[in-house]
Design a protein around this motif. Structure first.
Motif, PDB file in Angstrom:
ATOM      1  N   ASN A   1     -50.188 -21.682 -28.594  1.00 36.65           N
ATOM      2  CA  ASN A   1     -50.982 -21.074 -27.535  1.00 36.65           C
ATOM      3  C   ASN A   1     -51.589 -19.722 -27.908  1.00 36.65           C
ATOM      4  O   ASN A   1     -52.023 -18.980 -27.037  1.00 36.65           O
ATOM      5  CB  ASN A   1     -50.141 -20.917 -26.271  1.00 36.65           C
ATOM      6  N   ASN A   2     -51.630 -19.369 -29.171  1.00 31.82           N
ATOM      7  CA  ASN A   2     -52.197 -18.085 -29.578  1.00 31.82           C
ATOM      8  C   ASN A   2     -53.665 -17.975 -29.199  1.00 31.82           C
ATOM      9  O   ASN A   2     -54.106 -16.939 -28.699  1.00 31.82           O
ATOM     10  CB  ASN A   2     -52.038 -17.871 -31.082  1.00 31.82           C
ATOM     11  N   GLU A   3     -54.432 -19.038 -29.435  1.00 37.46           N
ATOM     12  CA  GLU A   3     -55.859 -19.008 -29.105  1.00 37.46           C
ATOM     13  C   GLU A   3     -56.059 -18.861 -27.603  1.00 37.46           C
ATOM     14  O   GLU A   3     -56.932 -18.126 -27.146  1.00 37.46           O
ATOM     15  CB  GLU A   3     -56.562 -20.277 -29.591  1.00 37.46           C
ATOM     16  N   LEU A   4     -55.213 -19.559 -26.839  1.00 26.63           N
ATOM     17  CA  LEU A   4     -55.315 -19.477 -25.384  1.00 26.63           C
ATOM     18  C   LEU A   4     -55.032 -18.068 -24.891  1.00 26.63           C
ATOM     19  O   LEU A   4     -55.714 -17.566 -23.996  1.00 26.63           O
ATOM     20  CB  LEU A   4     -54.360 -20.469 -24.731  1.00 26.63           C
ATOM     21  N   SER A   5     -54.061 -17.391 -25.494  1.00 25.37           N
ATOM     22  CA  SER A   5     -53.743 -16.031 -25.068  1.00 25.37           C
ATOM     23  C   SER A   5     -54.888 -15.077 -25.398  1.00 25.37           C
ATOM     24  O   SER A   5     -55.189 -14.177 -24.617  1.00 25.37           O
ATOM     25  CB  SER A   5     -52.442 -15.546 -25.707  1.00 25.37           C
ATOM     26  N   TYR A   6     -55.541 -15.272 -26.549  1.00 25.01           N
ATOM     27  CA  TYR A   6     -56.684 -14.418 -26.886  1.00 25.01           C
ATOM     28  C   TYR A   6     -57.845 -14.652 -25.924  1.00 25.01           C
ATOM     29  O   TYR A   6     -58.496 -13.699 -25.492  1.00 25.01           O
ATOM     30  CB  TYR A   6     -57.145 -14.660 -28.323  1.00 25.01           C
ATOM     31  N   ILE A   7     -58.115 -15.885 -25.599  1.00 26.26           N
ATOM     32  CA  ILE A   7     -59.208 -16.200 -24.667  1.00 26.26           C
ATOM     33  C   ILE A   7     -58.904 -15.623 -23.287  1.00 26.26           C
ATOM     34  O   ILE A   7     -59.763 -15.003 -22.656  1.00 26.26           O
ATOM     35  CB  ILE A   7     -59.441 -17.725 -24.589  1.00 26.26           C
ATOM     36  N   TYR A   8     -57.675 -15.807 -22.816  1.00 22.74           N
ATOM     37  CA  TYR A   8     -57.275 -15.311 -21.504  1.00 22.74           C
ATOM     38  C   TYR A   8     -57.323 -13.783 -21.460  1.00 22.74           C
ATOM     39  O   TYR A   8     -57.835 -13.188 -20.514  1.00 22.74           O
ATOM     40  CB  TYR A   8     -55.869 -15.819 -21.184  1.00 22.74           C
ATOM     41  N   GLY A   9     -56.791 -13.145 -22.502  1.00 23.60           N
ATOM     42  CA  GLY A   9     -56.823 -11.686 -22.561  1.00 23.60           C
ATOM     43  C   GLY A   9     -58.240 -11.141 -22.628  1.00 23.60           C
ATOM     44  O   GLY A   9     -58.570 -10.154 -21.974  1.00 23.60           O
ATOM     45  N   THR A  10     -59.107 -11.813 -23.407  1.00 26.52           N
ATOM     46  CA  THR A  10     -60.504 -11.395 -23.505  1.00 26.52           C
ATOM     47  C   THR A  10     -61.209 -11.529 -22.157  1.00 26.52           C
ATOM     48  O   THR A  10     -61.972 -10.654 -21.754  1.00 26.52           O
ATOM     49  CB  THR A  10     -61.244 -12.237 -24.567  1.00 26.52           C
ATOM     50  N   PHE A  11     -60.922 -12.610 -21.450  1.00 28.73           N
ATOM     51  CA  PHE A  11     -61.522 -12.811 -20.128  1.00 28.73           C
ATOM     52  C   PHE A  11     -61.095 -11.709 -19.165  1.00 28.73           C
ATOM     53  O   PHE A  11     -61.918 -11.152 -18.437  1.00 28.73           O
ATOM     54  CB  PHE A  11     -61.125 -14.186 -19.578  1.00 28.73           C
ATOM     55  N   ILE A  12     -59.823 -11.362 -19.170  1.00 22.38           N
ATOM     56  CA  ILE A  12     -59.326 -10.320 -18.263  1.00 22.38           C
ATOM     57  C   ILE A  12     -59.954  -8.974 -18.597  1.00 22.38           C
ATOM     58  O   ILE A  12     -60.388  -8.240 -17.706  1.00 22.38           O
ATOM     59  CB  ILE A  12     -57.789 -10.257 -18.317  1.00 22.38           C
ATOM     60  N   VAL A  13     -60.046  -8.649 -19.869  1.00 25.70           N
ATOM     61  CA  VAL A  13     -60.667  -7.384 -20.277  1.00 25.70           C
ATOM     62  C   VAL A  13     -62.135  -7.365 -19.882  1.00 25.70           C
ATOM     63  O   VAL A  13     -62.655  -6.357 -19.399  1.00 25.70           O
ATOM     64  CB  VAL A  13     -60.478  -7.152 -21.793  1.00 25.70           C
ATOM     65  N   LEU A  14     -62.823  -8.481 -20.061  1.00 26.04           N
ATOM     66  CA  LEU A  14     -64.238  -8.570 -19.693  1.00 26.04           C
ATOM     67  C   LEU A  14     -64.420  -8.349 -18.198  1.00 26.04           C
ATOM     68  O   LEU A  14     -65.327  -7.615 -17.779  1.00 26.04           O
ATOM     69  CB  LEU A  14     -64.781  -9.935 -20.106  1.00 26.04           C
ATOM     70  N   VAL A  15     -63.567  -8.952 -17.394  1.00 25.84           N
ATOM     71  CA  VAL A  15     -63.646  -8.760 -15.942  1.00 25.84           C
ATOM     72  C   VAL A  15     -63.398  -7.301 -15.588  1.00 25.84           C
ATOM     73  O   VAL A  15     -64.116  -6.720 -14.752  1.00 25.84           O
ATOM     74  CB  VAL A  15     -62.646  -9.682 -15.212  1.00 25.84           C
TER      75      VAL A  15
END
Length: 74
Positions: A25-39
């Protein structure tokens, strides 16, 4: 109150993203973290621009009042 609740939910989302760091799930955590930072960046920019425009409007209103007093002394 609504703002604080939203910030709390976003930070709890970041905590969930940290839990995804196991296994595949490393890729999923990066995508999720990037989305939260973007928001957070988008919301922060929006709030900052609202504040700047509000202050500019107040400043223009004060200048108009001062100029009207100077042109029409009573």
């Amino acid at each position: 109150m609504k703002k604080w609740m939203t910030i709390g939910l976003l930070f709890s989302g970041i905590e969930k993203a940290c839990c995804f760091n196991s296994g595949l799930n490393n890729e999923l955590s990066y995508i999720y973290g990037t989305f939260i930072v973007l928001v957070l960046v988008i919301v922060g920019t929006d709030q900052f621009l609202k504040y700047v425009f509000k202050k500019m409007k107040e400043h223009d209103k004060e200048l108009n009042e001062q100029s009207s007093i100077e042109h029409h002394p009573e």
